[in-house]
Design a protein around this motif. Structure first.
Motif, PDB file in Angstrom:
ATOM      1  N   GLY A  12      -3.897   3.686   2.302  1.00  0.00           N
ATOM      2  CA  GLY A  12      -3.507   4.096   0.960  1.00  0.00           C
ATOM      3  C   GLY A  12      -3.901   3.089  -0.093  1.00  0.00           C
ATOM      4  O   GLY A  12      -4.573   2.083   0.176  1.00  0.00           O
ATOM      5  N   THR A  70       0.858  -1.184   0.000  1.00  0.00           N
ATOM      6  CA  THR A  70       0.000   0.000   0.000  1.00  0.00           C
ATOM      7  C   THR A  70       0.897   1.238   0.000  1.00  0.00           C
ATOM      8  O   THR A  70       2.075   1.167   0.366  1.00  0.00           O
ATOM      9  CB  THR A  70      -0.920   0.042   1.229  1.00  0.00           C
ATOM     10  OG1 THR A  70      -0.115   0.165   2.415  1.00  0.00           O
ATOM     11  CG2 THR A  70      -1.776  -1.214   1.336  1.00  0.00           C
ATOM     12  N   THR A  71       0.334   2.341  -0.399  1.00  0.00           N
ATOM     13  CA  THR A  71       1.137   3.565  -0.489  1.00  0.00           C
ATOM     14  C   THR A  71       1.582   4.075   0.875  1.00  0.00           C
ATOM     15  O   THR A  71       2.488   4.909   0.958  1.00  0.00           O
ATOM     16  CB  THR A  71       0.361   4.658  -1.231  1.00  0.00           C
ATOM     17  OG1 THR A  71      -0.940   4.814  -0.643  1.00  0.00           O
ATOM     18  CG2 THR A  71       0.193   4.312  -2.703  1.00  0.00           C
ATOM     19  N   SER A  72       0.990   3.574   1.966  1.00  0.00           N
ATOM     20  CA  SER A  72       1.447   3.943   3.303  1.00  0.00           C
ATOM     21  C   SER A  72       2.706   3.177   3.714  1.00  0.00           C
ATOM     22  O   SER A  72       3.341   3.501   4.719  1.00  0.00           O
ATOM     23  CB  SER A  72       0.342   3.674   4.331  1.00  0.00           C
ATOM     24  OG  SER A  72       0.128   2.272   4.469  1.00  0.00           O
ATOM     25  N   ALA A 131       0.321  -0.474  -4.215  1.00  0.00           N
ATOM     26  CA  ALA A 131       1.765  -0.220  -4.334  1.00  0.00           C
ATOM     27  C   ALA A 131       2.480  -1.561  -4.383  1.00  0.00           C
ATOM     28  O   ALA A 131       1.927  -2.601  -4.016  1.00  0.00           O
ATOM     29  CB  ALA A 131       2.272   0.609  -3.154  1.00  0.00           C
TER      30      ALA A 131
END
Length: 200
Positions: free
Chosen positions: A165, A14-16, A168
Protein backbone atom coordinates in the motif's frame (compact mmCIF):
# COMPACT_ATOMS: atom_id res chain seq x y z
CA UNK A 1 32.62 3.11 25.76
CA UNK A 2 30.59 4.98 23.12
CA UNK A 3 30.10 4.37 19.43
CA UNK A 4 28.34 6.46 16.79
CA UNK A 5 26.17 5.68 13.80
CA UNK A 6 25.84 8.74 11.56
CA UNK A 7 23.21 8.96 8.82
CA UNK A 8 19.44 8.94 8.41
CA UNK A 9 16.37 7.27 9.91
CA UNK A 10 13.27 7.06 7.73
CA UNK A 11 9.97 6.02 9.27
CA UNK A 12 6.65 5.41 7.56
CA UNK A 13 3.45 3.47 7.80
CA UNK A 14 1.64 1.90 4.87
CA UNK A 15 -2.05 1.55 4.16
CA UNK A 16 -1.76 -2.23 4.69
CA UNK A 17 -0.79 -1.59 8.32
CA UNK A 18 2.88 -2.53 7.94
CA UNK A 19 5.26 0.02 9.47
CA UNK A 20 8.83 0.48 8.27
CA UNK A 21 11.91 2.09 9.82
CA UNK A 22 14.99 2.39 7.59
CA UNK A 23 18.40 3.10 9.14
CA UNK A 24 20.94 4.28 6.56
CA UNK A 25 24.41 4.71 8.07
CA UNK A 26 27.19 5.88 5.69
CA UNK A 27 29.45 6.27 8.75
CA UNK A 28 29.47 3.66 11.49
CA UNK A 29 31.89 1.43 13.43
CA UNK A 30 30.95 -1.32 10.93
CA UNK A 31 31.52 0.82 7.84
CA UNK A 32 28.67 1.97 5.57
CA UNK A 33 25.66 -0.18 6.53
CA UNK A 34 21.86 -0.09 6.37
CA UNK A 35 19.01 -1.97 8.02
CA UNK A 36 15.22 -2.02 8.00
CA UNK A 37 12.97 -2.68 10.97
CA UNK A 38 9.52 -3.96 9.98
CA UNK A 39 6.42 -4.38 12.09
CA UNK A 40 3.55 -6.19 10.39
CA UNK A 41 -0.13 -5.48 11.12
CA UNK A 42 -0.26 -8.50 13.46
CA UNK A 43 2.64 -7.11 15.52
CA UNK A 44 5.33 -9.47 14.16
CA UNK A 45 8.66 -7.60 14.20
CA UNK A 46 11.36 -8.33 11.63
CA UNK A 47 14.91 -7.00 11.33
CA UNK A 48 16.46 -6.95 7.85
CA UNK A 49 20.19 -6.29 8.31
CA UNK A 50 22.94 -5.93 5.75
CA UNK A 51 25.59 -7.92 7.65
CA UNK A 52 25.72 -10.50 10.44
CA UNK A 53 27.68 -8.05 12.61
CA UNK A 54 25.03 -5.36 12.18
CA UNK A 55 22.24 -7.86 12.84
CA UNK A 56 23.90 -8.97 16.07
CA UNK A 57 24.37 -5.41 17.29
CA UNK A 58 20.89 -4.13 16.38
CA UNK A 59 19.15 -7.26 17.70
CA UNK A 60 21.11 -6.82 20.93
CA UNK A 61 19.79 -3.29 21.24
CA UNK A 62 16.17 -3.67 20.09
CA UNK A 63 13.57 -6.45 20.21
CA UNK A 64 12.51 -8.56 17.20
CA UNK A 65 10.60 -11.75 16.57
CA UNK A 66 12.68 -12.55 13.48
CA UNK A 67 16.12 -11.50 12.18
CA UNK A 68 17.21 -11.85 8.56
CA UNK A 69 20.67 -11.07 7.17
CA UNK A 70 19.98 -10.02 3.57
CA UNK A 71 21.43 -7.67 0.95
CA UNK A 72 20.28 -4.13 1.78
CA UNK A 73 20.77 -1.23 -0.62
CA UNK A 74 19.66 2.37 -0.20
CA UNK A 75 19.74 4.69 -3.18
CA UNK A 76 19.18 8.44 -2.77
CA UNK A 77 18.81 10.85 -5.68
CA UNK A 78 17.14 14.22 -5.25
CA UNK A 79 13.86 13.68 -3.42
CA UNK A 80 13.77 9.94 -4.17
CA UNK A 81 14.80 7.06 -1.92
CA UNK A 82 14.86 3.50 -3.26
CA UNK A 83 15.41 0.70 -0.73
CA UNK A 84 15.83 -3.01 -1.43
CA UNK A 85 16.19 -5.33 1.56
CA UNK A 86 15.59 -9.03 0.98
CA UNK A 87 11.82 -9.40 0.49
CA UNK A 88 11.19 -5.64 0.79
CA UNK A 89 11.16 -3.13 -2.06
CA UNK A 90 10.46 0.46 -1.01
CA UNK A 91 10.29 3.73 -2.94
CA UNK A 92 9.86 7.02 -1.11
CA UNK A 93 9.38 10.62 -2.24
CA UNK A 94 10.72 13.10 0.32
CA UNK A 95 8.81 16.34 0.76
CA UNK A 96 9.22 19.66 2.48
CA UNK A 97 11.08 20.57 5.63
CA UNK A 98 8.51 21.60 8.29
CA UNK A 99 9.05 24.28 10.92
CA UNK A 100 10.66 21.74 13.28
CA UNK A 101 13.16 20.81 10.58
CA UNK A 102 14.16 24.45 10.12
CA UNK A 103 14.49 24.81 13.89
CA UNK A 104 16.73 21.73 14.13
CA UNK A 105 19.00 23.16 11.47
CA UNK A 106 19.69 26.25 13.58
CA UNK A 107 21.59 24.13 16.12
CA UNK A 108 25.27 23.68 15.18
CA UNK A 109 25.91 20.05 14.25
CA UNK A 110 28.74 19.51 16.78
CA UNK A 111 26.37 20.56 19.57
CA UNK A 112 23.34 18.68 18.19
CA UNK A 113 25.31 15.40 18.29
CA UNK A 114 26.44 15.64 21.92
CA UNK A 115 24.70 13.37 24.47
CA UNK A 116 24.39 16.26 26.94
CA UNK A 117 22.38 18.37 24.46
CA UNK A 118 20.31 15.39 23.37
CA UNK A 119 19.44 14.63 26.98
CA UNK A 120 18.18 18.18 27.47
CA UNK A 121 15.82 17.79 24.50
CA UNK A 122 14.31 14.49 25.62
CA UNK A 123 11.48 15.98 27.78
CA UNK A 124 10.40 18.14 24.83
CA UNK A 125 10.58 15.21 22.40
CA UNK A 126 8.34 13.11 24.65
CA UNK A 127 5.57 15.66 24.18
CA UNK A 128 5.65 14.72 20.47
CA UNK A 129 5.51 11.00 21.26
CA UNK A 130 9.18 10.25 20.63
CA UNK A 131 12.33 10.10 22.73
CA UNK A 132 15.90 11.27 22.14
CA UNK A 133 17.50 9.38 25.03
CA UNK A 134 16.79 6.07 26.69
CA UNK A 135 17.99 2.69 27.89
CA UNK A 136 18.18 -0.04 25.29
CA UNK A 137 19.06 -3.74 25.40
CA UNK A 138 22.17 -5.21 27.03
CA UNK A 139 22.63 -2.25 29.35
CA UNK A 140 23.07 0.20 26.49
CA UNK A 141 22.03 3.84 26.54
CA UNK A 142 21.25 5.64 23.27
CA UNK A 143 21.16 9.30 22.33
CA UNK A 144 19.53 10.42 19.06
CA UNK A 145 21.09 13.69 17.90
CA UNK A 146 18.61 14.87 15.26
CA UNK A 147 19.88 17.63 12.97
CA UNK A 148 17.23 17.90 10.24
CA UNK A 149 13.76 16.60 9.35
CA UNK A 150 11.73 16.27 6.16
CA UNK A 151 8.19 14.96 5.74
CA UNK A 152 7.45 12.19 3.24
CA UNK A 153 5.13 12.88 0.29
CA UNK A 154 4.63 9.42 -1.18
CA UNK A 155 5.51 5.78 -0.48
CA UNK A 156 5.15 2.55 -2.42
CA UNK A 157 6.27 -0.79 -0.98
CA UNK A 158 6.06 -4.51 -1.67
CA UNK A 159 6.95 -7.61 0.37
CA UNK A 160 7.80 -10.67 -1.72
CA UNK A 161 5.99 -8.90 -4.54
CA UNK A 162 2.79 -8.31 -2.56
CA UNK A 163 1.68 -4.67 -2.39
CA UNK A 164 1.90 -3.09 1.07
CA UNK A 165 0.00 0.00 0.00
CA UNK A 166 0.80 3.69 0.05
CA UNK A 167 1.73 6.33 2.57
CA UNK A 168 0.11 6.17 6.03
CA UNK A 169 0.86 7.31 9.55
CA UNK A 170 3.04 5.20 11.83
CA UNK A 171 0.05 4.09 13.86
CA UNK A 172 0.11 2.20 16.12
CA UNK A 173 3.68 3.11 17.12
CA UNK A 174 6.40 0.57 16.38
CA UNK A 175 7.55 -1.60 19.30
CA UNK A 176 11.24 -2.31 18.72
CA UNK A 177 12.49 -0.62 21.88
CA UNK A 178 12.46 2.71 23.67
CA UNK A 179 13.23 4.58 20.45
CA UNK A 180 10.47 5.26 17.98
CA UNK A 181 9.75 7.45 14.99
CA UNK A 182 7.21 10.27 14.75
CA UNK A 183 3.65 9.25 13.83
CA UNK A 184 3.93 11.51 10.76
CA UNK A 185 6.01 9.76 8.04
CA UNK A 186 9.37 11.49 7.88
CA UNK A 187 13.11 11.18 7.45
CA UNK A 188 15.60 12.66 9.91
CA UNK A 189 19.29 13.38 9.70
CA UNK A 190 20.67 11.87 12.89
CA UNK A 191 23.74 10.84 14.80
CA UNK A 192 22.99 7.91 17.10
CA UNK A 193 25.40 7.54 20.02
CA UNK A 194 25.37 4.25 21.93
CA UNK A 195 27.05 3.98 25.30
CA UNK A 196 27.83 0.61 26.85
CA UNK A 197 30.68 -1.23 28.50
CA UNK A 198 30.03 -4.05 26.01
CA UNK A 199 29.31 -2.06 22.82
CA UNK A 200 31.37 -3.37 19.93
Amino acid sequence: MRVRYDGWILGTGTTSGTRLVVGHWPRSPLGPVSDVMVERPDGHRVLLAQTAELAEFVAGTYTFDEVQVVPVTVGRAGDQWVVHAGPLALRVTVGRRPALGWLLRTVPSPLARTPAWVGLLDPVARLAGVRTRGTAGNGRTEWYGVQDLHLLRAVSATWDGADLGGLARVDPPVRFGFGSVPPTPSVVRVTTTIGSSTAL
